[in-house]
Write a protein that holds these residues in place. Structure first.
Motif, mmCIF file in Angstrom:
data_model
loop_
_atom_site.group_PDB
_atom_site.id
_atom_site.type_symbol
_atom_site.label_atom_id
_atom_site.label_comp_id
_atom_site.label_asym_id
_atom_site.label_seq_id
_atom_site.Cartn_x
_atom_site.Cartn_y
_atom_site.Cartn_z
ATOM 1 N N GLY A 167 81.844 13.066 -49.105
ATOM 2 C CA GLY A 167 80.670 13.934 -49.027
ATOM 3 C C GLY A 167 80.936 15.419 -48.997
ATOM 4 N N GLY A 168 82.152 15.830 -49.089
ATOM 5 C CA GLY A 168 82.491 17.233 -48.916
ATOM 6 C C GLY A 168 81.876 18.197 -49.901
ATOM 7 N N PRO A 169 82.350 18.168 -51.169
ATOM 8 C CA PRO A 169 81.944 19.251 -52.070
ATOM 9 C C PRO A 169 80.471 19.210 -52.441
ATOM 10 N N LYS A 170 79.850 20.399 -52.391
ATOM 11 C CA LYS A 170 78.440 20.488 -52.756
ATOM 12 C C LYS A 170 78.303 20.838 -54.231
ATOM 13 N N ASN A 171 79.448 21.074 -54.886
ATOM 14 C CA ASN A 171 79.372 21.408 -56.302
ATOM 15 C C ASN A 171 79.574 20.176 -57.173
ATOM 16 N N LEU A 172 79.516 20.374 -58.482
ATOM 17 C CA LEU A 172 79.656 19.241 -59.401
ATOM 18 C C LEU A 172 81.120 18.832 -59.522
ATOM 19 N N VAL A 173 81.358 17.527 -59.447
ATOM 20 C CA VAL A 173 82.732 17.031 -59.613
ATOM 21 C C VAL A 173 82.763 16.011 -60.753
ATOM 22 N N VAL A 174 83.935 15.893 -61.363
ATOM 23 C CA VAL A 174 84.111 14.914 -62.441
ATOM 24 C C VAL A 174 84.722 13.670 -61.818
ATOM 25 N N CYS A 175 84.067 12.526 -61.992
ATOM 26 C CA CYS A 175 84.539 11.282 -61.367
ATOM 27 C C CYS A 175 84.814 10.229 -62.430
ATOM 28 N N LEU A 219 93.440 19.082 -66.997
ATOM 29 C CA LEU A 219 94.112 17.807 -67.281
ATOM 30 C C LEU A 219 93.853 17.386 -68.735
ATOM 31 N N ALA A 220 92.611 17.536 -69.173
ATOM 32 C CA ALA A 220 92.268 17.168 -70.557
ATOM 33 C C ALA A 220 93.022 18.054 -71.549
ATOM 34 N N GLU A 221 93.176 19.352 -71.219
ATOM 35 C CA GLU A 221 93.926 20.254 -72.114
ATOM 36 C C GLU A 221 95.357 19.769 -72.274
ATOM 37 N N LEU A 222 95.967 19.367 -71.149
ATOM 38 C CA LEU A 222 97.346 18.882 -71.224
ATOM 39 C C LEU A 222 97.430 17.593 -72.040
ATOM 40 N N LEU A 223 96.472 16.711 -71.820
ATOM 41 C CA LEU A 223 96.493 15.423 -72.528
ATOM 42 C C LEU A 223 96.250 15.608 -74.029
ATOM 43 N N LEU A 224 95.418 16.583 -74.345
ATOM 44 C CA LEU A 224 95.112 16.838 -75.764
ATOM 45 C C LEU A 224 96.074 17.847 -76.381
ATOM 46 N N GLN A 225 97.026 18.301 -75.572
ATOM 47 C CA GLN A 225 98.012 19.307 -75.987
ATOM 48 C C GLN A 225 97.318 20.565 -76.521
ATOM 49 N N LYS A 226 96.324 21.000 -75.768
ATOM 50 C CA LYS A 226 95.608 22.224 -76.137
ATOM 51 C C LYS A 226 96.080 23.377 -75.258
ATOM 52 N N ARG A 248 86.739 -1.225 -67.690
ATOM 53 C CA ARG A 248 87.009 0.032 -68.403
ATOM 54 C C ARG A 248 86.521 1.209 -67.540
ATOM 55 N N PRO A 249 87.369 2.209 -67.310
ATOM 56 C CA PRO A 249 86.901 3.344 -66.486
ATOM 57 C C PRO A 249 85.738 4.084 -67.141
ATOM 58 N N PRO A 257 83.773 14.671 -76.359
ATOM 59 C CA PRO A 257 84.020 13.224 -76.321
ATOM 60 C C PRO A 257 85.509 12.849 -76.283
ATOM 61 N N GLU A 258 86.329 13.569 -77.051
ATOM 62 C CA GLU A 258 87.764 13.231 -77.066
ATOM 63 C C GLU A 258 88.390 13.508 -75.696
ATOM 64 N N ALA A 259 87.949 14.581 -75.049
ATOM 65 C CA ALA A 259 88.459 14.899 -73.706
ATOM 66 C C ALA A 259 88.032 13.830 -72.705
ATOM 67 N N GLN A 260 86.779 13.386 -72.815
ATOM 68 C CA GLN A 260 86.281 12.326 -71.929
ATOM 69 C C GLN A 260 87.083 11.048 -72.130
ATOM 70 N N LYS A 261 87.352 10.750 -73.401
ATOM 71 C CA LYS A 261 88.109 9.545 -73.741
ATOM 72 C C LYS A 261 89.516 9.613 -73.130
ATOM 73 N N GLN A 262 90.124 10.792 -73.239
ATOM 74 C CA GLN A 262 91.478 10.971 -72.697
ATOM 75 C C GLN A 262 91.494 10.824 -71.172
ATOM 76 N N LEU A 263 90.463 11.371 -70.532
ATOM 77 C CA LEU A 263 90.395 11.276 -69.062
ATOM 78 C C LEU A 263 90.197 9.826 -68.620
ATOM 79 N N ALA A 264 89.352 9.110 -69.360
ATOM 80 C CA ALA A 264 89.143 7.694 -69.025
ATOM 81 C C ALA A 264 90.429 6.907 -69.261
ATOM 82 N N GLN A 265 91.114 7.251 -70.359
ATOM 83 C CA GLN A 265 92.350 6.520 -70.674
ATOM 84 C C GLN A 265 93.443 6.767 -69.637
#
Lengths: 176, 202
Positions: free
Chosen positions: B54-62, B87-94, B137-138, B104-112
């Protein structure tokens, strides 16, 4: 607190402070519930269960509210049956959202549609795509004579985009 | 159900080993040093989830995935928006700071990556304890930090159980500005089988 003048067929972009977002939003919703009977509430960052707890806590009437929930399906594959809620597949799919909102206003005579919040859309989508979506929704609500409240989170992140959004709506209100 | 100190330590150690393996995998994928906090175990009732989420009052990616089989539960990976983008930048080598939206590709990478890390974690449990666990599937969602606990509390899995074993591990890749939390939520009914397997290894 500053009052929002929202009338049938008009649209307002409401920019709320990040740190007091929920409190300010629930005050606004309480005000709206006195003005409008039937509300369609599109939630993009708070699941239905959480939203209803907030409504109960702040004594916001829930009876004539239909929620379009774009969050819950991301958390659990099987969503509970609910007459007051439509679960859409994804937070990022503007096509799914457009269809759900359009179907809702064409089926039930809603007096107001609240979209909470368009800031979430900017996390997933290109600003140009969000602009097109907002423009479409504003036009659609005007056509159906429904009031539209677009909620956004203030801060530096999307200032430029929010300014652009301001051109599509009748009024921009910043609450501190 | 009360756990002995030995059982608690064993569960934490098991989690430590699992997240350690997952961190090594992340390290190999990202070529970045990953730091972990010591896992913390909390035996709680669903209503107490707010204390941990319950901590953060801001938006988080889960990122969420459900577990089934010998263990029923939920895996949750929580990142701030900035951390998710890094994290997505590193995974996508950006290039650092180049990702403005979670496309969408970043979301896919994060789920993967959630699937890979959780898979590694569960592989440790399977091979060490001989338990059979399946994972869905995450899924990815952005929500208010405060809403995460309420959502998990209302989840169909949580609705069926009285008590939860919550294992929490913090992770970071400080140089890349990535900070997150990894949660494993297990139904208390999953624990006896789990603990028996640990006892057998004693």
């Amino acid at each position: 607190m500053k009052q929002i003048k929202l009338e049938a067929g008009t649209s307002v972009l409401l920019v709320l402070p990040d740190e007091r977002y929920m409190e300010t939003l629930s005050d606004t919703l309480l005000g709206l519930s006195k003005q409008f009977k039937n509300t369609c509430y599109v939630t993009l960052n708070t699941p239905y269960v959480s939203l209803m707890r907030l409504f109960t806590k702040r004594k916001i009437p829930r009876k004539n509210v239909l929620v379009i929930d774009a969050v819950t399906k991301a958390v659990q594959a099987v969503t509970p049956e609910n007459d007051h809620c439509i679960y859409v597949e994804s937070q990022s799919s503007l096509t799914h959202l457009s269809l759900a909102i359009t179907k809702a206003v064409e089926t039930v005579k809603f007096q107001v549609v609240v979209i909470d919040s368009i800031s979430t859309l900017f996390i997933y989508n290109n600003p140009k795509v969000v602009e097109r979506f907002i423009h479409f929704i504003v036009q659609k609500m005007r056509q159906h004579n429904v009031a539209l409240l677009l909620v956004a989170i203030g801060g530096n992140e999307n200032n430029k985009e929010l300014k652009q959004m301001g051109m599509f709506v009748d009024e921009v209100v910043h609450l501190d | 159900m009360r756990l002995t100190k030995y059982q608690k330590d064993a569960l934490q150690e098991m989690s430590n080993y699992g997240t350690g393996k997952a961190a090594n995998l992340l390290n190999r994928i990202l070529h970045k040093e990953i730091e972990l906090t010591a896992p913390e175990l909390h035996i709680i009732v669903p209503k107490e989830l707010g204390r941990y989420f319950g901590g953060p009052k801001n938006l988080v990616v889960c990122m969420f995935a459900e577990l089934d089989g010998d263990m029923q539960g939920i895996i949750a990976l929580l990142l701030s928006q900035e951390s998710a983008k890094s994290l997505a930048e590193l995974l996508l080598q950006k290039k650092k700071g180049s990702l403005r939206i979670l496309e969408p590709e970043a979301q896919k990478q994060l789920a993967q990556i959630t699937k890979k890390l959780s898979g590694e974690y569960l592989r440790v449990l399977r091979s060490f304890l001989g338990v059979s666990v399946r994972m869905t599937r995450p899924r990815i969602a952005i929500m208010y930090g405060a809403a995460v606990a309420e959502t998990l509390e209302a989840h169909s899995f949580t609705a069926r159980i009285k008590k939860i074993a919550l294992l929490e591990t913090g992770f970071s890749a400080e140089k890349s500005n990535i900070f997150g939390d990894y949660f494993l939520m297990l139904g208390i009914r999953s624990l006896p089988g789990f603990l028996k397997a640990i006892e057998r290894k004693k």
